[in-house]
Design an enzyme around this catalytic site. Sequence first.
Site, PDB file in Angstrom:
ATOM      1  CG  ASP A 101      15.576  41.113  62.115  1.00 39.42           C
ATOM      2  OD1 ASP A 101      15.195  41.849  63.044  1.00 39.42           O
ATOM      3  OD2 ASP A 101      15.263  41.300  60.926  1.00 39.42           O
TER       4      ASP A 101
ATOM      5  CE  LYS B 262      11.702  39.605  60.508  1.00 40.53           C
ATOM      6  NZ  LYS B 262      12.356  40.896  60.176  1.00 40.53           N
TER       7      LYS B 262
HETATM    8  O1  C5P Z   1      21.876  44.226  60.665  1.00 35.88           O
HETATM    9  P1  C5P Z   1      21.207  44.055  59.343  1.00 35.88           P
HETATM   10  O2  C5P Z   1      22.027  43.316  58.347  1.00 35.88           O
HETATM   11  O3  C5P Z   1      19.823  43.544  59.499  1.00 35.88           O
HETATM   12  O4  C5P Z   1      21.017  45.563  58.788  1.00 35.88           O
HETATM   13  C1  C5P Z   1      21.302  45.989  57.480  1.00 35.88           C
HETATM   14  C2  C5P Z   1      21.368  47.513  57.452  1.00 35.88           C
HETATM   15  O5  C5P Z   1      20.086  48.070  57.783  1.00 35.88           O
HETATM   16  C3  C5P Z   1      22.313  48.163  58.427  1.00 35.88           C
HETATM   17  O6  C5P Z   1      23.600  48.260  57.909  1.00 35.88           O
HETATM   18  C4  C5P Z   1      21.689  49.536  58.655  1.00 35.88           C
HETATM   19  O7  C5P Z   1      21.992  50.403  57.591  1.00 35.88           O
HETATM   20  C5  C5P Z   1      20.214  49.235  58.573  1.00 35.88           C
HETATM   21  N1  C5P Z   1      19.623  48.992  59.899  1.00 35.88           N
HETATM   22  C6  C5P Z   1      19.393  50.060  60.750  1.00 35.88           C
HETATM   23  N2  C5P Z   1      18.846  49.823  61.988  1.00 35.88           N
HETATM   24  C7  C5P Z   1      18.502  48.570  62.365  1.00 35.88           C
HETATM   25  C8  C5P Z   1      18.728  47.478  61.504  1.00 35.88           C
HETATM   26  C9  C5P Z   1      19.286  47.723  60.273  1.00 35.88           C
HETATM   27  O8  C5P Z   1      19.672  51.202  60.431  1.00 35.88           O
HETATM   28  N3  C5P Z   1      17.977  48.370  63.574  1.00 35.88           N
END
Ligand code: C5P
Length: 275
Positions: A127, A11
Amino acid sequence: MTPAEARAPAKVNLALHVTGRRADGYHTLDSLVVFADAADVVLVRPAETPSLRVTGPRAEGVPTDASNLVMRAAAAMGVAAAIELEKHLPAAGGIGGGSSDAAATLRALAAMTGRAPPADLAALGADVPVCMAPGPARMRGIGEVVEPLATLPALDAVLVNPGVAVPTPQVFARLARRENPPLPDPLPALADALALTDWLAAQRNDLEPPARALAPGIDAALGALAGAPGCRLARMSGSGATCFGLFPDAAAAARAAQALARPGWWVRAVRLGAQ
Ligand code: C5P
């Protein structure tokens, strides 16, 4: 039940604007997402107990226990399966390794069992929703609002991962501004790759400055891409550290990929958005 296979393409966030922050700490985004013709592959087989085997050129260091998003995806579907993950993409690199693998696992398990994937895909990873149907899309909310964009022109690109890991939560935590302007709404009509590239040059990845501050290797990747003959735009994807450069055609991208190869870097010429 027969085994099933699904591709988990890389991606790329062509633009990523951080537009705000929710009460739970997650950030709201407005992002233009496309997928590359470089992918991991997920194979699922019926089994009594869940298991994960990771193979392929980028298998090293990828966890095979319940912490892997692939295993969490299978658990969320309530399916015990023997999963084989063939890793070709750098993990934790801003090109959706974990999320795209998880989405491919859900698609393969749905094909194998006839069950529907869980409703709250963003709970697995922000994602994951956009990776469920890999194709050009605008992604909003924290990732749960996905609008497919059927007519986005394809792009010839080079992906460079400089071999440094940047933890996503740290990148978000270092943002200087959390409320930035969204992408234009609606998006303009973009007739061809050049028009799309010119328009992208006026957009941003708001996570690039904090990620560069955390990992100077990103500067090196962006500088090398920007200096490659024909490069029209160099930008970071996701929360890094993988960067992409946009080139006028596949031959220019292939020449740049050859010239950019160096020890410790993962470099690929790819086509974006034409699956
Ligand atoms: O959901 P994912 O594993 O991709 O996200 C990892 C971390 O990145 C989350 O725990 C958060 O701290 C941060 N994050 C965020 N806002 C998003 C995606 C991720 O703050 N939209």
